[in-house]
Design an enzyme around this catalytic site. Structure first.
Site, mmCIF file in Angstrom:
data_model
loop_
_atom_site.group_PDB
_atom_site.id
_atom_site.type_symbol
_atom_site.label_atom_id
_atom_site.label_comp_id
_atom_site.label_asym_id
_atom_site.label_seq_id
_atom_site.Cartn_x
_atom_site.Cartn_y
_atom_site.Cartn_z
ATOM 1 C CB CYS A 123 -45.060 5.581 -12.001
ATOM 2 S SG CYS A 123 -43.249 5.285 -12.166
ATOM 3 C CB CYS A 208 -37.106 3.376 -15.086
ATOM 4 S SG CYS A 208 -38.030 4.953 -16.136
ATOM 5 C CB CYS A 233 -43.549 3.314 -9.264
ATOM 6 S SG CYS A 233 -44.047 1.662 -8.434
HETATM 7 S S1 SF4 Z 1 -40.776 3.137 -14.241
HETATM 8 FE FE1 SF4 Z 1 -40.327 4.404 -15.825
HETATM 9 S S2 SF4 Z 1 -41.290 3.655 -17.620
HETATM 10 FE FE2 SF4 Z 1 -42.029 2.653 -16.089
HETATM 11 S S3 SF4 Z 1 -43.899 3.832 -15.468
HETATM 12 FE FE3 SF4 Z 1 -42.343 4.647 -14.343
HETATM 13 S S4 SF4 Z 1 -41.425 6.225 -15.266
HETATM 14 FE FE4 SF4 Z 1 -42.835 5.111 -16.712
#
Ligand code: SF4
Length: 251
Positions: A123, A208, A233
């Protein structure tokens, strides 16, 4: 643009008085900040409602989006439907190519499933760093966050200081329920992400996010393999969150 603490506090005071409706807050914000405020859009149902409101107030209002490289096709489709319907130029930000290349070379394409630390790393590369670039020319940003969405958002204010990015953050629909949002979107025929028709209630990157079952928290489909208190995130972290992460409390 360097935004001083005093400037932030002046805007905070002026805007806090206008929070009785999302429209009045947005109107005042655009009047005060012009092109130095922008809506961060993931093309969620909340964001498309806000785009509709914002464009009614100012057809040239600034909207930006983050392309993580892992979005669903339905998300690109609604972004395109919105662009065409409202005639807006969405400013897309992409992650740094070398960082993504390094991550997938060293840890593979699904490292985020292995630990909270790896998920936050992904993220950070795909969302948080591009967000920092998007915010660097702004004095305030607008989000579609709502209190009802999760345990991490229950105390959300309409206008708050984003101390991590050193600017103001506006959450005009913080008090809206999911029904309020859907009523608005249906009433104004705003295009929305078709994944909502398949049981999704919160939509992020494709690997995700999953649909949820009746009775589950709205954001339960995000990083469903983690516990609820980890489900942000990094886009909406506070300084306190960062301190906890440093000491291991929130990793
Ligand atoms: S939501 Fe999942 S794929 Fe998207 S940036 Fe975060 S960890 Fe990576």
């Amino acid at each position: 643009v360097s935004t001083t603490e005093q400037e932030i506090n002046t805007y905070l005071e002026a805007l806090s008085e206008e929070a009785e409706s999302p429209q009045s807050l947005l109107r005042k914000a655009v009047e005060l900040l012009g092109s130095e405020i922008a809506l961060a859009s993931s093309f969620s149902v909340e964001d498309v409602a806000l785009i509709h409101m914002l464009v009614e107030i100012d057809p040239n209002a600034r909207v930006f989006a983050l392309d993580t490289g892992r979005l669903n096709d339905e998300t690109y489709q609604v972004a395109e439907d919105i662009r065409v319907k409202y005639g807006i130029n969405v400013r897309w930000y992409f992650p740094e190519k070398l960082k993504v290349q390094g991550l997938v070379r060293d840890k593979g394409l699904y490292s985020f499933r292995e630990s909270v630390e790896n998920r936050k790393e992904c993220c950070a590369i795909r969302k948080v760093e591009p967000l920092g670039r998007a915010l660097s020319s702004l004095k305030a940003w607008i989000t579609g966050q709502r209190r009802e969405q999760s345990v991490t958002r229950q105390t959300l204010e309409f206008v708050e200081i984003d101390s991590v990015n050193q600017l103001l953050k506006l959450n005009p629909i913080a008090a809206w329920t999911s029904n309020d949002v859907w009523d608005y979107v249906k009433r104004h025929e705003v295009p929305y992400n078709k994944l909502y028709d398949k049981g999704f209630t919160s939509i992020g990157c494709a690997p995700c996010t999953r649909a949820i079952s009746a009775g589950e928290d709205e954001r339960a489909g995000r990083w469903w393999w983690e516990s609820p208190e980890h489900k942000e995130c990094g886009l909406h972290f506070t300084e306190e969150d960062l301190k906890q992460a440093d000491t291991g409390d929130k990793t």
